[in-house]
Design a protein around this motif. Structure first.
Motif, PDB file in Angstrom:
ATOM      1  N   GLY A  44      28.595 -24.763 -86.835  1.00 30.59           N
ATOM      2  CA  GLY A  44      28.839 -25.322 -85.510  1.00 30.59           C
ATOM      3  C   GLY A  44      27.688 -25.060 -84.567  1.00 30.59           C
ATOM      4  N   VAL A  45      27.084 -23.886 -84.703  1.00 30.59           N
ATOM      5  CA  VAL A  45      25.927 -23.550 -83.873  1.00 30.59           C
ATOM      6  C   VAL A  45      24.755 -24.463 -84.216  1.00 30.59           C
ATOM      7  N   LEU A  46      24.498 -24.657 -85.507  1.00 28.21           N
ATOM      8  CA  LEU A  46      23.388 -25.514 -85.925  1.00 28.21           C
ATOM      9  C   LEU A  46      23.616 -26.963 -85.523  1.00 28.21           C
ATOM     10  N   ALA A  47      24.820 -27.439 -85.710  1.00 23.07           N
ATOM     11  CA  ALA A  47      25.123 -28.822 -85.327  1.00 23.07           C
ATOM     12  C   ALA A  47      25.003 -28.996 -83.820  1.00 23.07           C
ATOM     13  N   GLY A  48      25.505 -28.046 -83.065  1.00 19.23           N
ATOM     14  CA  GLY A  48      25.408 -28.116 -81.605  1.00 19.23           C
ATOM     15  C   GLY A  48      23.971 -28.087 -81.138  1.00 19.23           C
ATOM     16  N   ALA A  49      23.143 -27.253 -81.768  1.00 14.98           N
ATOM     17  CA  ALA A  49      21.731 -27.175 -81.394  1.00 14.98           C
ATOM     18  C   ALA A  49      21.019 -28.485 -81.690  1.00 14.98           C
ATOM     19  N   ALA A  50      21.287 -29.078 -82.840  1.00 16.09           N
ATOM     20  CA  ALA A  50      20.639 -30.348 -83.199  1.00 16.09           C
ATOM     21  C   ALA A  50      21.073 -31.467 -82.266  1.00 16.09           C
ATOM     22  N   ILE A  51      22.353 -31.559 -81.996  1.00 14.58           N
ATOM     23  CA  ILE A  51      22.855 -32.602 -81.106  1.00 14.58           C
ATOM     24  C   ILE A  51      22.345 -32.391 -79.686  1.00 14.58           C
ATOM     25  N   GLY A  52      22.337 -31.144 -79.238  1.00 14.32           N
ATOM     26  CA  GLY A  52      21.864 -30.844 -77.886  1.00 14.32           C
ATOM     27  C   GLY A  52      20.383 -31.130 -77.705  1.00 14.32           C
ATOM     28  N   ALA A  53      19.566 -30.789 -78.704  1.00 10.86           N
ATOM     29  CA  ALA A  53      18.129 -31.050 -78.608  1.00 10.86           C
ATOM     30  C   ALA A  53      17.855 -32.545 -78.573  1.00 10.86           C
ATOM     31  N   THR A  54      18.546 -33.290 -79.410  1.00 11.34           N
ATOM     32  CA  THR A  54      18.374 -34.740 -79.419  1.00 11.34           C
ATOM     33  C   THR A  54      18.805 -35.349 -78.097  1.00 11.34           C
ATOM     34  N   ALA A  55      19.932 -34.909 -77.587  1.00 16.52           N
ATOM     35  CA  ALA A  55      20.418 -35.425 -76.311  1.00 16.52           C
ATOM     36  C   ALA A  55      19.467 -35.060 -75.169  1.00 16.52           C
ATOM     37  N   GLY A  56      18.913 -33.851 -75.204  1.00 19.97           N
ATOM     38  CA  GLY A  56      17.971 -33.449 -74.164  1.00 19.97           C
ATOM     39  C   GLY A  56      16.735 -34.326 -74.131  1.00 19.97           C
ATOM     40  N   VAL A  57      16.200 -34.633 -75.293  1.00 25.41           N
ATOM     41  CA  VAL A  57      15.008 -35.499 -75.360  1.00 25.41           C
ATOM     42  C   VAL A  57      15.342 -36.905 -74.891  1.00 25.41           C
ATOM     43  N   LEU A  58      16.448 -37.450 -75.381  1.00 24.08           N
ATOM     44  CA  LEU A  58      16.812 -38.822 -75.010  1.00 24.08           C
ATOM     45  C   LEU A  58      17.122 -38.950 -73.529  1.00 24.08           C
ATOM     46  N   LEU A  59      17.830 -37.994 -72.969  1.00 25.70           N
ATOM     47  CA  LEU A  59      18.131 -38.044 -71.541  1.00 25.70           C
ATOM     48  C   LEU A  59      16.881 -37.841 -70.705  1.00 25.70           C
ATOM     49  N   GLY A  60      15.983 -37.003 -71.177  1.00 27.87           N
ATOM     50  CA  GLY A  60      14.728 -36.802 -70.460  1.00 27.87           C
ATOM     51  C   GLY A  60      13.866 -38.039 -70.444  1.00 27.87           C
ATOM     52  N   LYS A  61      13.822 -38.755 -71.552  1.00 26.92           N
ATOM     53  CA  LYS A  61      13.024 -39.987 -71.610  1.00 26.92           C
ATOM     54  C   LYS A  61      13.664 -41.101 -70.807  1.00 26.92           C
TER      55      LYS A  61
END
Length: 83
Positions: A44-61
């Motif tokens: 759950g930690v790994l999945a959350g980190a991957a989803i969060g990192a992807t969302a952070g990049v997409l929202l930032g762009k």
């Protein structure tokens, strides 16, 4: 005292990152925290980190969709319209 040193070291490391990298790190840490709280398992930690990192990049762009960050020969970063 150790927590203060760790936070200080992480802050210095993030200071040299680009905005996209910072968004990915903040999203990843937030996602990992949520994944840990919700599931309590390493998966759950790994999945959350991957989803969060992807969302952070997409929202930032999405905040400046028609601008890109470039580096010149001397390493300076500038923002200009994307081709």
């Amino acid at each position: 005292m150790n927590k203060i040193l760790v936070i200080g070291a992480m802050s210095l490391a993030l200071a040299s990152c680009t905005t996209t990298e910072r968004n990915a790190v903040v999203g990843g840490v937030t996602g990992a925290t949520v994944g840990a709280v919700v599931s309590g398992k390493p998966g759950g930690v790994l999945a959350g980190a991957a989803i969060g990192a992807t969302a952070g990049v997409l929202l930032g762009k999405a905040s400046k969709p028609d601008h890109c960050r470039y580096r010149d020969r001397r390493g300076r970063v500038y923002i200009a319209r994307c081709p």
